[in-house]
Design a protein around this motif. Structure first.
Motif, short mmCIF file in Angstrom:
data_model
loop_
_atom_site.label_atom_id
_atom_site.label_comp_id
_atom_site.label_asym_id
_atom_site.label_seq_id
_atom_site.Cartn_x
_atom_site.Cartn_y
_atom_site.Cartn_z
N VAL A 42 6.30 6.98 8.65
CA VAL A 42 4.90 7.41 8.57
C VAL A 42 4.37 7.24 7.15
CG1 VAL A 42 3.34 9.38 8.77
CG2 VAL A 42 5.10 9.01 10.51
N ALA A 43 5.18 7.66 6.16
CA ALA A 43 4.76 7.51 4.76
C ALA A 43 4.56 6.04 4.42
CB ALA A 43 5.81 8.13 3.84
N ASN A 44 5.49 5.19 4.87
CA ASN A 44 5.35 3.76 4.62
C ASN A 44 4.11 3.18 5.29
OD1 ASN A 44 7.63 3.48 3.00
ND2 ASN A 44 8.99 3.15 4.75
N ASP A 45 3.82 3.65 6.52
CA ASP A 45 2.65 3.16 7.24
C ASP A 45 1.35 3.55 6.52
OD1 ASP A 45 4.26 2.02 9.12
OD2 ASP A 45 3.86 3.48 10.70
N LEU A 46 1.32 4.78 5.99
CA LEU A 46 0.13 5.22 5.25
C LEU A 46 -0.06 4.37 3.99
CD1 LEU A 46 0.39 9.13 5.49
CD2 LEU A 46 -1.06 7.60 6.85
N ALA A 47 1.04 4.13 3.29
CA ALA A 47 0.96 3.30 2.08
C ALA A 47 0.53 1.88 2.43
CB ALA A 47 2.31 3.30 1.37
N ALA A 48 1.05 1.34 3.55
CA ALA A 48 0.68 -0.01 3.96
C ALA A 48 -0.79 -0.07 4.37
CB ALA A 48 1.57 -0.45 5.12
N TRP A 49 -1.27 0.99 5.01
CA TRP A 49 -2.69 1.06 5.41
C TRP A 49 -3.58 1.00 4.17
CZ3 TRP A 49 -6.58 4.79 4.70
CH2 TRP A 49 -7.72 4.64 5.50
N LEU A 50 -3.20 1.73 3.12
CA LEU A 50 -3.96 1.68 1.87
C LEU A 50 -3.91 0.28 1.26
CD1 LEU A 50 -2.80 5.06 0.28
CD2 LEU A 50 -5.12 4.52 1.04
N GLU A 51 -2.72 -0.30 1.26
CA GLU A 51 -2.55 -1.63 0.68
C GLU A 51 -3.40 -2.66 1.42
OE1 GLU A 51 1.06 -4.66 -0.68
OE2 GLU A 51 1.50 -2.69 0.18
N GLY A 52 -3.49 -2.51 2.74
CA GLY A 52 -4.27 -3.44 3.54
C GLY A 52 -5.76 -3.37 3.25
N ARG A 53 -6.18 -2.29 2.60
CA ARG A 53 -7.58 -2.14 2.21
C ARG A 53 -7.78 -2.39 0.72
NH1 ARG A 53 -6.44 -0.48 6.56
NH2 ARG A 53 -7.86 -0.05 8.27
N GLY A 54 -6.79 -3.02 0.11
CA GLY A 54 -6.89 -3.35 -1.31
C GLY A 54 -6.76 -2.15 -2.21
N LEU A 55 -6.13 -1.08 -1.71
CA LEU A 55 -6.02 0.16 -2.47
C LEU A 55 -4.58 0.44 -2.91
CD1 LEU A 55 -8.38 2.28 -0.19
CD2 LEU A 55 -8.94 1.28 -2.41
N HIS A 56 -3.81 -0.61 -3.06
CA HIS A 56 -2.40 -0.49 -3.45
C HIS A 56 -2.25 0.30 -4.75
CE1 HIS A 56 1.39 -1.93 -5.32
NE2 HIS A 56 1.83 -1.92 -4.08
N GLY A 57 -3.22 0.12 -5.65
CA GLY A 57 -3.13 0.76 -6.97
C GLY A 57 -3.35 2.26 -6.96
N LEU A 58 -3.73 2.83 -5.81
CA LEU A 58 -3.93 4.28 -5.76
C LEU A 58 -2.61 5.05 -5.84
CD1 LEU A 58 -6.72 4.88 -3.08
CD2 LEU A 58 -6.87 5.14 -5.56
N LEU A 59 -1.52 4.38 -5.51
CA LEU A 59 -0.21 5.04 -5.52
C LEU A 59 0.65 4.48 -6.63
CD1 LEU A 59 0.61 4.98 -1.68
CD2 LEU A 59 -0.45 6.83 -2.98
N THR A 60 1.36 5.38 -7.32
CA THR A 60 2.35 4.93 -8.28
C THR A 60 3.58 4.45 -7.51
OG1 THR A 60 3.45 7.08 -8.45
CG2 THR A 60 1.55 6.69 -9.91
N GLU A 61 4.47 3.79 -8.20
CA GLU A 61 5.68 3.30 -7.54
C GLU A 61 6.49 4.45 -6.96
OE1 GLU A 61 9.66 0.57 -8.51
OE2 GLU A 61 8.01 0.70 -9.97
N SER A 62 6.61 5.54 -7.71
CA SER A 62 7.40 6.68 -7.22
C SER A 62 6.73 7.32 -6.00
CB SER A 62 7.60 7.73 -8.32
OG SER A 62 6.36 8.29 -8.72
N GLU A 63 5.40 7.33 -5.97
CA GLU A 63 4.70 7.89 -4.81
C GLU A 63 4.89 7.01 -3.59
OE1 GLU A 63 1.15 10.13 -7.36
OE2 GLU A 63 0.85 8.11 -6.56
N ARG A 64 4.87 5.70 -3.78
CA ARG A 64 5.11 4.78 -2.66
C ARG A 64 6.52 4.91 -2.13
NH1 ARG A 64 1.78 1.33 -5.67
NH2 ARG A 64 3.56 0.43 -6.76
N GLU A 65 7.46 5.22 -3.02
CA GLU A 65 8.86 5.30 -2.62
C GLU A 65 9.31 6.70 -2.23
OE1 GLU A 65 10.94 3.67 -5.93
OE2 GLU A 65 10.35 1.59 -5.49
N SER A 66 8.39 7.66 -2.23
CA SER A 66 8.76 9.06 -1.97
C SER A 66 9.23 9.29 -0.54
CB SER A 66 7.56 9.97 -2.25
OG SER A 66 6.56 9.79 -1.26
N LEU A 67 8.75 8.46 0.40
CA LEU A 67 9.08 8.60 1.82
C LEU A 67 8.61 9.93 2.40
CD1 LEU A 67 12.69 7.07 1.81
CD2 LEU A 67 10.48 5.91 2.10
N ASP A 68 7.59 10.51 1.77
CA ASP A 68 7.01 11.77 2.23
C ASP A 68 5.52 11.56 2.44
OD1 ASP A 68 5.88 14.28 2.56
OD2 ASP A 68 7.12 15.23 1.02
#
Length: 241
Positions: A42-68
């Motif tokens: 679910v966390a990965n899907d949310l991050a991917a959804w943001l990335e698909g809208r060009g919003l990849h930069g909203l998350l830091t690397e640690s936030e993307r990898e948190s799995l929460d």
């Protein structure tokens, strides 16, 4: 702890004595919400959804990898508080949580403990970072809604009020007219402990693994159980007294 020694039993008994209100975290103490529906996915899907809208930069690397998923949600809210983006992301998480209820696994001894505590006159509330819609659906599937309703306090659009903020605990205490010292919070994460501490509510940690137990104890929890069975025994003793 397994509450097998006399010292441990006395510690748990002292914590439970005089409890009039029990504030339950949901995912962990009552059930494993994502037992069959991976929170990491679910966390990965949310991050991917943001990335698909060009919003990849909203998350830091640690936030993307948190799995929460809550880490992802809170990270976006900190950068765009109260935005339509946050509202849509929160609804996506709610829908994933609703899907997860179908395969959620009840925590051993939770159902009888909830019913027994209700039978001896304690009032119960849910204080959780999950959606209240999700909590109601799960409780309905277990026929437990009457043990809690209407006191179900979950995630709102004010994401800065998620635990460790004590907002949901304070809402429960105020609605029930309960003093913090007459209550007990059951939680399984340091954020639950910190919220209870901020609200002035005694805390009982539930940890289904050594890793969870260490996280709670390192955060300052003094009473941690790896099963709700000894708590159920104590409450049953109260019923028979």
């Amino acid at each position: 702890m397994t509450a097998e020694t006399e010292t441990e039993r006395n510690e748990l008994r002292a914590l439970s004595r005089g409890v009039r209100v029990v504030l339950w975290d949901f995912d962990g103490p009552i059930c494993r919400l994502f037992a069959g529906h991976s929170a990491e996915r679910v966390a990965n899907d949310l991050a991917a959804w943001l990335e698909g809208r060009g919003l990849h930069g909203l998350l830091t690397e640690s936030e993307r990898e948190s799995l929460d998923p809550h880490v992802v949600l809170r990270a976006v809210d900190r950068r765009h508080p109260g935005s339509d983006l946050v509202a849509e992301l929160e609804e996506r998480l709610t829908q994933e949580e609703l899907r997860a209820t179908a395969s959620a696994m009840p925590t051993p001894y939770a159902d009888p403990l909830i019913r027994t505590w209700t039978a001896v006159g304690a009032r119960l509330a849910i204080t959780t970072n999950n959606s209240p819609r999700v909590v109601r659906e799960y409780l309905a599937s277990r026929r437990l809604v009457p043990c809690f309703a209407p006191h179900i306090y979950g995630r709102t659009q004010e994401l800065n009020h998620l635990k460790p903020h004590p907002h949901c605990l304070n809402r429960a205490l105020n609605a029930m007219g309960a003093a913090p010292t007459s209550a007990l919070m059951i939680g399984d994460t340091p954020s639950d402990l910190f919220a209870a501490r901020a609200a002035g509510v005694p805390f009982l940690g539930y940890a289904r693994s050594d890793r969870k137990s260490k996280l709670l104890r390192d955060a300052g929890a003094t009473t941690v159980v790896d099963s709700l069975e000894p708590v159920l025994r104590l409450v049953r003793d109260l019923r028979q007294a």
